[in-house]
Write a protein that holds these residues in place. Structure first.
Motif, PDB file in Angstrom:
ATOM      1  N   THR A  21       0.844  -1.195   0.000  1.00  0.00           N
ATOM      2  CA  THR A  21       0.000   0.000   0.000  1.00  0.00           C
ATOM      3  C   THR A  21       0.877   1.242   0.000  1.00  0.00           C
ATOM      4  O   THR A  21       1.772   1.376   0.835  1.00  0.00           O
ATOM      5  N   ASN A  22       0.608   2.158  -0.945  1.00  0.00           N
ATOM      6  CA  ASN A  22       1.391   3.386  -1.059  1.00  0.00           C
ATOM      7  C   ASN A  22       0.456   4.560  -1.279  1.00  0.00           C
ATOM      8  O   ASN A  22      -0.741   4.392  -1.532  1.00  0.00           O
ATOM      9  N   LEU A  23       1.039   5.752  -1.184  1.00  0.00           N
ATOM     10  CA  LEU A  23       0.272   6.964  -1.475  1.00  0.00           C
ATOM     11  C   LEU A  23       0.319   7.229  -2.971  1.00  0.00           C
ATOM     12  O   LEU A  23       1.395   7.330  -3.561  1.00  0.00           O
ATOM     13  N   LEU A  24      -0.845   7.324  -3.562  1.00  0.00           N
ATOM     14  CA  LEU A  24      -0.961   7.598  -4.991  1.00  0.00           C
ATOM     15  C   LEU A  24      -1.216   9.092  -5.170  1.00  0.00           C
ATOM     16  O   LEU A  24      -2.222   9.625  -4.698  1.00  0.00           O
ATOM     17  N   LYS A  25      -0.266   9.779  -5.810  1.00  0.00           N
ATOM     18  CA  LYS A  25      -0.368  11.222  -5.990  1.00  0.00           C
ATOM     19  C   LYS A  25      -0.683  11.534  -7.443  1.00  0.00           C
ATOM     20  O   LYS A  25      -0.097  10.962  -8.349  1.00  0.00           O
ATOM     21  N   GLY A  26      -1.630  12.435  -7.650  1.00  0.00           N
ATOM     22  CA  GLY A  26      -2.009  12.762  -9.015  1.00  0.00           C
ATOM     23  C   GLY A  26      -2.654  14.117  -9.146  1.00  0.00           C
ATOM     24  O   GLY A  26      -2.830  14.852  -8.175  1.00  0.00           O
ATOM     25  N   SER A  53      -7.888  22.919  -4.945  1.00  0.00           N
ATOM     26  CA  SER A  53      -8.133  24.009  -5.891  1.00  0.00           C
ATOM     27  C   SER A  53      -7.232  23.948  -7.114  1.00  0.00           C
ATOM     28  O   SER A  53      -7.533  24.541  -8.146  1.00  0.00           O
ATOM     29  N   ARG A  54      -6.120  23.212  -7.012  1.00  0.00           N
ATOM     30  CA  ARG A  54      -5.205  23.075  -8.152  1.00  0.00           C
ATOM     31  C   ARG A  54      -5.336  21.713  -8.826  1.00  0.00           C
ATOM     32  O   ARG A  54      -4.533  21.389  -9.695  1.00  0.00           O
ATOM     33  N   GLY A  55      -6.341  20.935  -8.418  1.00  0.00           N
ATOM     34  CA  GLY A  55      -6.589  19.648  -9.062  1.00  0.00           C
ATOM     35  C   GLY A  55      -5.791  18.491  -8.487  1.00  0.00           C
ATOM     36  O   GLY A  55      -5.897  17.365  -8.985  1.00  0.00           O
ATOM     37  N   PHE A  56      -5.005  18.735  -7.417  1.00  0.00           N
ATOM     38  CA  PHE A  56      -4.159  17.680  -6.856  1.00  0.00           C
ATOM     39  C   PHE A  56      -4.948  16.800  -5.882  1.00  0.00           C
ATOM     40  O   PHE A  56      -5.894  17.255  -5.239  1.00  0.00           O
ATOM     41  N   PHE A  57      -4.519  15.545  -5.774  1.00  0.00           N
ATOM     42  CA  PHE A  57      -5.110  14.632  -4.800  1.00  0.00           C
ATOM     43  C   PHE A  57      -4.058  13.623  -4.343  1.00  0.00           C
ATOM     44  O   PHE A  57      -3.078  13.362  -5.055  1.00  0.00           O
ATOM     45  N   VAL A  58      -4.250  13.060  -3.151  1.00  0.00           N
ATOM     46  CA  VAL A  58      -3.403  12.000  -2.608  1.00  0.00           C
ATOM     47  C   VAL A  58      -4.330  10.971  -1.974  1.00  0.00           C
ATOM     48  O   VAL A  58      -5.196  11.326  -1.175  1.00  0.00           O
ATOM     49  N   SER A  60      -4.480   6.575  -0.596  1.00  0.00           N
ATOM     50  CA  SER A  60      -3.789   5.301  -0.402  1.00  0.00           C
ATOM     51  C   SER A  60      -4.311   4.280  -1.401  1.00  0.00           C
ATOM     52  O   SER A  60      -5.511   4.162  -1.622  1.00  0.00           O
ATOM     53  N   ALA A  61      -3.386   3.528  -1.999  1.00  0.00           N
ATOM     54  CA  ALA A  61      -3.782   2.527  -2.988  1.00  0.00           C
ATOM     55  C   ALA A  61      -2.655   1.532  -3.182  1.00  0.00           C
ATOM     56  O   ALA A  61      -1.523   1.731  -2.721  1.00  0.00           O
ATOM     57  N   LYS A  62      -2.977   0.474  -3.852  1.00  0.00           N
ATOM     58  CA  LYS A  62      -1.969  -0.515  -4.230  1.00  0.00           C
ATOM     59  C   LYS A  62      -2.252  -0.976  -5.651  1.00  0.00           C
ATOM     60  O   LYS A  62      -3.305  -0.659  -6.230  1.00  0.00           O
ATOM     61  N   SER A  63      -1.337  -1.702  -6.202  1.00  0.00           N
ATOM     62  CA  SER A  63      -1.496  -2.174  -7.577  1.00  0.00           C
ATOM     63  C   SER A  63      -2.764  -3.002  -7.721  1.00  0.00           C
ATOM     64  O   SER A  63      -3.122  -3.783  -6.839  1.00  0.00           O
ATOM     65  N   LYS A  64      -3.475  -2.790  -8.823  1.00  0.00           N
ATOM     66  CA  LYS A  64      -4.720  -3.474  -9.191  1.00  0.00           C
ATOM     67  C   LYS A  64      -5.952  -2.959  -8.450  1.00  0.00           C
ATOM     68  O   LYS A  64      -7.051  -3.482  -8.641  1.00  0.00           O
ATOM     69  N   ASP A  65      -5.803  -1.924  -7.603  1.00  0.00           N
ATOM     70  CA  ASP A  65      -6.976  -1.295  -7.014  1.00  0.00           C
ATOM     71  C   ASP A  65      -7.754  -0.562  -8.111  1.00  0.00           C
ATOM     72  O   ASP A  65      -7.179  -0.101  -9.101  1.00  0.00           O
ATOM     73  N   LEU A  66      -9.068  -0.443  -7.909  1.00  0.00           N
ATOM     74  CA  LEU A  66      -9.919   0.275  -8.861  1.00  0.00           C
ATOM     75  C   LEU A  66     -10.236   1.649  -8.281  1.00  0.00           C
ATOM     76  O   LEU A  66     -10.889   1.760  -7.244  1.00  0.00           O
ATOM     77  N   VAL A  67      -9.753   2.698  -8.953  1.00  0.00           N
ATOM     78  CA  VAL A  67      -9.942   4.070  -8.487  1.00  0.00           C
ATOM     79  C   VAL A  67     -10.913   4.778  -9.432  1.00  0.00           C
ATOM     80  O   VAL A  67     -10.759   4.706 -10.658  1.00  0.00           O
ATOM     81  N   ALA A  68     -11.902   5.452  -8.855  1.00  0.00           N
ATOM     82  CA  ALA A  68     -12.924   6.138  -9.649  1.00  0.00           C
ATOM     83  C   ALA A  68     -12.843   7.638  -9.439  1.00  0.00           C
ATOM     84  O   ALA A  68     -12.466   8.109  -8.364  1.00  0.00           O
ATOM     85  N   PHE A  69     -13.203   8.387 -10.484  1.00  0.00           N
ATOM     86  CA  PHE A  69     -13.220   9.845 -10.441  1.00  0.00           C
ATOM     87  C   PHE A  69     -14.633  10.291 -10.813  1.00  0.00           C
ATOM     88  O   PHE A  69     -15.125  10.001 -11.900  1.00  0.00           O
ATOM     89  N   TYR A  70     -15.273  11.030  -9.885  1.00  0.00           N
ATOM     90  CA  TYR A  70     -16.688  11.332 -10.069  1.00  0.00           C
ATOM     91  C   TYR A  70     -16.999  12.806  -9.839  1.00  0.00           C
ATOM     92  O   TYR A  70     -16.502  13.428  -8.904  1.00  0.00           O
ATOM     93  N   SER A  71     -17.830  13.340 -10.729  1.00  0.00           N
ATOM     94  CA  SER A  71     -18.408  14.673 -10.580  1.00  0.00           C
ATOM     95  C   SER A  71     -19.577  14.756 -11.553  1.00  0.00           C
ATOM     96  O   SER A  71     -19.535  14.158 -12.632  1.00  0.00           O
ATOM     97  N   LYS A  72     -20.614  15.474 -11.178  1.00  0.00           N
ATOM     98  CA  LYS A  72     -21.787  15.581 -12.050  1.00  0.00           C
ATOM     99  C   LYS A  72     -21.466  16.307 -13.349  1.00  0.00           C
ATOM    100  O   LYS A  72     -22.131  16.106 -14.360  1.00  0.00           O
ATOM    101  N   LYS A  89       6.118  11.187 -10.788  1.00  0.00           N
ATOM    102  CA  LYS A  89       6.136  12.302  -9.842  1.00  0.00           C
ATOM    103  C   LYS A  89       4.729  12.863  -9.676  1.00  0.00           C
ATOM    104  O   LYS A  89       4.335  13.290  -8.591  1.00  0.00           O
ATOM    105  N   GLN A  90       3.994  12.827 -10.783  1.00  0.00           N
ATOM    106  CA  GLN A  90       2.613  13.326 -10.740  1.00  0.00           C
ATOM    107  C   GLN A  90       1.808  12.604 -11.818  1.00  0.00           C
ATOM    108  O   GLN A  90       2.041  12.782 -13.006  1.00  0.00           O
ATOM    109  N   TRP A  91       0.871  11.766 -11.356  1.00  0.00           N
ATOM    110  CA  TRP A  91       0.014  11.013 -12.284  1.00  0.00           C
ATOM    111  C   TRP A  91      -1.121  11.923 -12.745  1.00  0.00           C
ATOM    112  O   TRP A  91      -1.897  12.420 -11.946  1.00  0.00           O
ATOM    113  N   LYS A  92      -1.224  12.153 -14.049  1.00  0.00           N
ATOM    114  CA  LYS A  92      -2.248  13.036 -14.584  1.00  0.00           C
ATOM    115  C   LYS A  92      -3.447  12.226 -15.071  1.00  0.00           C
ATOM    116  O   LYS A  92      -3.289  11.256 -15.807  1.00  0.00           O
TER     117      LYS A  92
END
Length: 245
Positions: A21-26, A53-58, A60-72, A89-92
């Protein structure tokens, strides 16, 4: 010695957990602009955060986790985490604006430039019409010979107000909860995250549809509500499957 073994065991456990488990930064973008307030959800661990406000997020995740991004305001996006994301360094993450269909567009204060018809233009139109429908000169039909054809002029003016580029509304295909759930989520989600067999997906969705709550989920068309509903029904479905076996 026993205490030393316990200490080494705890260190080994902590080290092993840190490896998985690591910190996923993007950073979340739309075109070239940063997007704030986006819900970032690790569906595998049910943890969530929001972009700043600058679009950054951190998160916790690990390989093969399913991450979702949601907004109306944006198209719902799901991404399977791979080891390369942690090395960046920064996952876009790029999102797409949701398309909003307008049934009617009201235009106000619009000035139409209507060209004026000259007598020569009206006469030419009348001659063309007479050539197509020859008139008997010995029978009076109420029209004025060589007069202006006001009906023809009226039709030409009316045609100026018609919009030939107005798109025809497409008939929306009929859809129900099962079709909505299949389109919104991939087959991989049902197999890996819900623990279903491929031939069980239709039976599971039919089981979910029997719940009156499925109608509200279908009407709201909210992906997070759909995910929460499916996870809840998964427990009931697996328990029923186990008891039947």
């Amino acid at each position: 010695m026993k205490q030393l073994a316990i200490v080494f065991g705890l260190l080994f456990f902590s080290f092993g957990k840190a490896q998985t488990t690591n910190l996923l930064k993007g950073k979340v973008m739309c075109d070239t602009l940063a997007v704030s307030g986006i819900e970032v959800i690790n569906l595998s661990t049910e943890q969530s955060t929001k972009t700043d406000s600058r679009g950054f997020f951190v998160i916790s995740a690990k390989s093969k986790d399913l991450v979702a991004f949601y907004s109306k305001e944006y198209v719902f996006k799901k991404v399977v985490v791979v080891p390369e994301y942690f090395q960046m360094k920064q996952w876009k993450v790029n999102l797409i604006k949701s398309a909003i269909e307008l049934d009617e567009v009201v235009v106000t204060n619009t000035k139409l430039n209507v060209p004026l018809f000259t007598y020569e233009q009206a006469a030419a139109a009348r001659i063309d019409k007479q050539a197509a429908n020859p008139k008997n000169p010995f029978v009076y039909d109420g029209t004025i010979t060589n007069g202006m054809d006001f009906m023809e002029i009226g039709r030409k003016i009316i045609s100026l107000f018609k919009n030939p580029d107005k798109p025809k509304r497409k008939k929306q295909p009929e859809e129900d909860f099962i079709a909505y759930a299949k389109v919104s989520l991939s087959e991989t989600f049902y197999l890996q995250k819900l623990g279903l067999q491929k031939n069980e997906i239709d039976n599971f969705l039919a089981f979910c549809k029997e719940d009156p709550q499925s109608k509200k989920v279908f009407i709201n068309k909210d992906e997070l509500t759909l995910l929460d509903f499916l996870f809840k029904k998964q427990k009931d479905y697996l328990e029923r499957r186990t008891s039947s076996n």
